[in-house]
Structures are given as C-alpha cells and as structure tokens.
Write an enzyme that holds these catalytic residues in place. Structure first.
Site, PDB file in Angstrom:
ATOM      1  CG  HIS A  61      -0.455   0.048   2.540  1.00 40.31           C
ATOM      2  ND1 HIS A  61      -0.280  -1.279   3.384  1.00 40.31           N
ATOM      3  CD2 HIS A  61       0.281   0.950   3.329  1.00 40.31           C
ATOM      4  CE1 HIS A  61       0.431  -0.738   4.413  1.00 40.31           C
ATOM      5  NE2 HIS A  61       0.625   0.435   4.546  1.00 40.31           N
ATOM      6  CB  SER A  98       3.188   1.394   6.027  1.00 41.25           C
ATOM      7  OG  SER A  98       1.850   1.183   6.708  1.00 41.25           O
TER       8      SER A  98
END
Lengths: 526, 88
Positions: A350, A478
């Site tokens: 992502h 992330s």
C-alpha cells in the site's frame, strides 16, 4: 424456441460463480398441441426475461469455460474455482475485480468478454456485477435461467437486476474470500499455470496514464506453503560493516535448519478469517478489561519504549529509507522502505499501490538513513514500482508488499549495503525476537519529523502469510523491515511491516514465493 | 471501495479554523487492523483514508509541534467526515 446456447459445463464467470447454460430447447416435447402451447409459454417467459435483463438473450457460447466443474459451481465464487482450470477466474473470482484484463489475459480461453465486462465495474472496486452473475441468478443450472451470456456480449440490465446482482455479488464476495483461504493449496498448481500462460501485466483503466504500467504488475504465486527455508545474505556496501549493535536484540543462539523440513511438519497455519475470529475474541476480552473504552488502546502498546536511531550512517540503519509518497490522485503519504539490493527498496504494497487513492503511486522520494532534516546520502525520486496481483487486484492483506526500483544512477545499495532476507519455518519464527525500525509520522517520542525509531519484541503469532508482534509502531512505518539479527550479527528481514491495531501490530511474512519475487525484482534492477 | 469497507475524509485546521497543509495524520487506535501509513494534508488541509474496516478509530494529526486527536466511527460502505483542530 430457446435461444440459449449450448448447454453446458459450468462456466466460470468473473466471480468464479458457476453458471450453466441449459438449452431448454433440448427439453422433450409432447404431443403437438401441448408442444405448441409449451412453446408459447416459453416464448412468453423468454420475453419476460429479456425485459428483466434489459436486452436480448441468446447467449453465445460461454468463452473458455474450461473450468468444467461441478466444483466450480460449488466453489461459490471462490478463488478456488478457478483452479478448475480457468485461470482467469482465479483473478476475478475474489469478487474484487481486476480491471478485467488480467483475467482476460490469463484465461487464455477467450474470456475477453468477461474481462471487458469486468473492467467496467472493476474500476469502482466493487465486485463485478456483470451479466454472468445476473444470468446465473444463483440458479445457473435452472433450465432457461442460466443464460449468463458471459461470452463477451455485454447486455444492458434493468436496475432491479443490477441491484439484485450487486447484492448477490457482495454475498458471494464475502463467502468467496473465506473459501479462498481454505482452498489455498489446491490453487497452487493452477496459479503456476496461470503465470505461464499470462500475457503479463495488463493495464487497468485507471492506470492508463502510467507509462511503465506494464512492468509494474508482477503475477504472484505466493500461495505455496512454506516448505523450505531460504536466505539471501546481507551486504554492507562500500561503507563497510560497523561494530556490534547496541540496541538490537539478537536471536538466541540457534542452530539454523540445515535441512529442508519435511512437508507435513510445517504448520498449516490458520486461515486469516480464523485469525480474525480469534482476534475478535481477544478484542472482547480487551474491551472488558478496558471497561469498553477502546480509546484507551493505542498502537503504542503499553509503555512507549521506542528508541530513536541516532547513528543513521551506520549499518543497518542507513539501509532503512524514509518514503515520501505521491499517490495517483496527488495525495501525499509517509512510509518506510529498506534496501534489499543495490537498487531495490522493499516496502508495503500500500506504499506503492493504493486502490482507494486511484492506484499506483506516481512518484516516491526515497531517503536512505534520513535523520530529521538530514539526508546523509541524498535521496532519489523513483517512478518504477512493483507489487503483486494479490494486492493490486484482490486487495488481499496477505499480499500487501511491493518494491521500489531506484533509477539506474541511484545505486544506493552499492555504498550503503542492504538487508538480507529469509523465509523461515513457523517454528523458527516463533522463537525469534524481532527488530523493527522506520519513520513514524509522529516523529517518535521527540516529535521531530523524519527521525528513525526502533523497537524490538518477541513474535506474538505466526500465520501462513503474516506475523504479528507487540512492537510499537506508528503511522508512517508501513513498509519497515522486521528482521532477526543472528548471533553473528547478520540481519535477515523476515517480514514487511504493514498494519497496526491496538492489541498488536503485524506485517507480511516473507514466504518462499515472496522471497522469489524479491530476487526477481532485484534482477530487474541490476 | 472494497465491499463492506468505509472511509474517513477529514480536514486539519488550526485554532482559528484555517486549513493546515502538510500536517501528518495517522490512525493511532483501533481494534480493527489499519494500514500503518500516515497521510499528509493537502493545501486545503484535507486528507482521506479509504479501504477501512467498519469500526471505531482514533486519529492523530500533527503539525508544527502541535498534536490533536479525534475519534471517528467508520460505517460500512460509507464515508465519515472529521475535522481536527490543532491547538496553538
């Protein structure tokens, strides 16, 4: 009387649902008078159906449809059903639409029509509600009902039919996702077949502007159970290896597995839905403990004992990169990545592809070893990215990983070195103390933007494709490396950090196939 | 939007109500898994998190050494709005 096509073997539609064609014309006919009356009734029924579907019937032969299976029917829109033979349905049957082309490409059986149809709805991220599912109406085997017409001729539908199809597709999608995990292993060989027959990445409608799109998709066979442990050794680059780390926790002395564990000794792992089911129970317990005040739970689990990395020019910290991401819709994001070769930065899927932000990132600034405003090794603007279809098409968190290929003149890894990475067995992982470092959006405990923060904890849970841990993380991390440090000081990434919850955080586990994809991508950026 | 998922569309403003560009916004608390990526507000102070499982979330916005949190409930197949006002 019937215009329907060949009767047939169940054909896998875009959602893997079976639908069959019955030739009602093949029904036995009684005496003439009764036969005439019957024909009149069937004609009237057909006309009624036509008005309902909003178009002429008369399905053509289902395309490909080599799924040929009762299993397909039973597969209930499952990714498993594609394994019956139609690779295209494999990508489509999650109910998360591909933009169409991958299914078309991979089918190799002329399901272009399906793919095309899929494109129309795929771009919205909703399950395909095209004609096939409507045609089936869940009763594909019913005579006269299973028209499908999924062979490529798109028919307009009435609004009621669309709504019904959408509901059906949603239910099928939810069920299919659950079924998909349980049929994981059965699909492995089919996915390999699909990879071989795939024409390669196919442009999605929303990616039409991406000039390097066709190199961005990397089909993924990342569904094999872990049956072997692999390692890719770290490198220290021109800057060389430095002294012993003072903040990382080394794995306890352990004999590395010298032989490949026999199949059957590897834990099968629980399907992800079962994991969340158990997580749900844990949530309930936590709520009771917290007296239903969920807000007391933060992704910083317990005391915030993160440690700021200050020696950013040393290995391995210099191999960890701050990412400034510009998404397809121009929104901006903070993430983390890590060097795994001279020019490849591994990160979360992502970070390079966000379906809810219109798809592929347009550019990512990669800053290795960043320390606040300091960029000790400069930075690079990257526009070439990689991920896997399990993420870009299926939005499956088990496949939430990707890579950034640095420009040819930005071979950071040559100077800085890179992390090793390894796929490990379940038991091995469970014994590990994990290390994680990245660039949290809160600037850590000091609140200084762009600083790198480290934390270390033991493994909490090992699933087939994810690892969870109670390492403190924050938005912006992330893509961070999750690594083991061996007693000899070697660092091997074993997961890519991707998500957080108030009870634990976790990432995408490096399995054998993920490992292979890293090697593949590294080879694409020598 | 993935079936069943919702989204958060928000704006970060300062104490006077003016939009704050370049603020970082992250999910700091939820019982549902969320992607550990931080958004940067655009020139009008806006941000958007999509693909979120329905449920309760805590957001934190940070800019210029000022931080503020806000709690939102994400519905299924819908978007929820939020405004985060930074102190100072």
């Amino acid at each position: 009387m019937s215009k329907s096509s060949t009767k047939g073997t169940a054909t896998l539609g875009r959602e893997g649902k079976s639908y069959g064609y019955q030739s009602s014309g093949e029904s036995a006919t009684p005496g003439a008078g009764l036969a005439d009356r019957k024909e009149q009734i069937m004609d009237a029924f057909e006309k009624l159906l036509e008005s309902f579907l909003g178009g002429a019937t008369g399905a053509t032969t289902p395309a490909g449809g080599s799924g040929g299976s009762g299993s397909a029917g039973a597969g209930s829109a499952v990714a498993g059903t594609p394994s019956a033979g139609s690779g295209s349905a494999g990508s489509a049957s999650y109910g998360s639409p591909s933009a169409g082309s991958p299914s078309a490409g991979s089918a190799g059986t002329g399901t272009a029509g399906s793919g095309t149809t899929g494109t129309g709805t795929a771009s919205t991220g909703t399950p395909s509600t095209g004609t096939p599912s409507t045609g089936t109406s869940g009763t594909g085997s019913t005579a006269g009902a299973g028209r499908g017409e999924a062979s490529g001729t798109e028919r307009p539908m009435g609004e009621a039919a669309k709504a019904a199809a959408a509901r059906e597709a949603q239910e099928a999608s939810i069920f299919s996702q659950r079924e998909a995990f349980r049929m994981d292993r059965a699909r492995e060989s089919t996915r390999k077949t699909r990879m071989e027959s795939s024409a390669g990445p196919a442009p999605a409608v929303r990616d039409a502007q991406a000039p390097t799109l066709k190199t961005k998709h990397q089909s993924d066979s990342n569904r094999a159970p872990l049956t072997a442990s692999k390692e890719f050794a770290p490198a220290f680059g021109a800057h060389g290896k430095n002294g012993a780390s003072t903040i990382e926790r080394a794995a306890p002395p352990k004999k590395r597995p010298e032989t490949v564990p026999a199949a059957g000794t590897i834990s099968a792992g629980r399907p992800i839905d079962a994991y969340w089911a158990s997580f749900g129970t844990a949530v309930e317990r936590a709520q009771v403990r917290a007296k239903m005040d969920y807000r007391a739970l933060e992704v910083i689990i317990g005391t915030d004992d993160r440690v700021r990395v200050t020696n950013n020019t040393l290995y391995p910290w210099r191999c960890i990169c701050s990412l400034l991401i510009t998404a397809q819709n121009a929104s901006q994001w903070i993430g983390t990545g890590w060097l795994v070769s001279p020019r490849v930065v591994l990160t979360a899927g992502h970070c390079v592809y966000m379906a809810d932000q219109d798809g592929w990132a347009t550019r990512i600034e990669v800053i290795p070893g960043r320390d606040g405003e300091s960029r000790p090794f400069g930075s690079a603007i990257a526009t070439d990215f990689r991920s896997v279809s399990g993420w870009t098409q299926d939005n499956d968190s088990n496949y939430d990983y990707g890579a950034i290929l640095l420009p040819a003149d930005k071979r950071f890894g040559e100077d800085l070195g890179w992390f090793g990475y390894a796929s490990r067995t379940d038991d091995y992982l469970r014994s590990l103390t994990l290390n994680l470092a990245g660039y949290p959006g809160d600037g850590g405990k000091t609140g200084q933007d762009g600083t790198q923060w480290f934390h270390s904890r033991t493994v909490k849970d090992v699933l087939e494709r994810q690892i969870s841990y109670e390492i403190d993380t924050y938005g912006g991390q992330s893509g961070a490396p999750v690594w083991e440090m061996a007693s000899d000081g070697s660092r091997y990434g074993v997961a890519i950090h991707t998500y957080g919850t108030s009870l634990s955080n976790g990432g995408t586990r490096i399995t054998n196939d993920l490992f292979d994809n890293i090697v593949l991508w590294a080879g694409q950026a020598p | 939007m993935t079936t069943g998922h919702g989204s958060i569309a928000g704006r970060v403003v300062d104490a006077s109500g003016k939009p704050v560009a370049g603020a970082s916004v992250a999910v700091t608390g939820s019982l549902q898994p969320h992607r550990d990526i931080a958004a940067i507000t655009s020139s009008d102070g806006s941000f958007r998190f999509g693909g979120m499982q329905p449920g309760s979330y805590r957001l934190a916005a940070r800019a210029r050494q000022s931080q503020q949190s806000a709690d939102v409930v994400v519905p299924a197949n819908a978007e929820v709005g939020v405004e985060i006002r930074l102190d100072g």
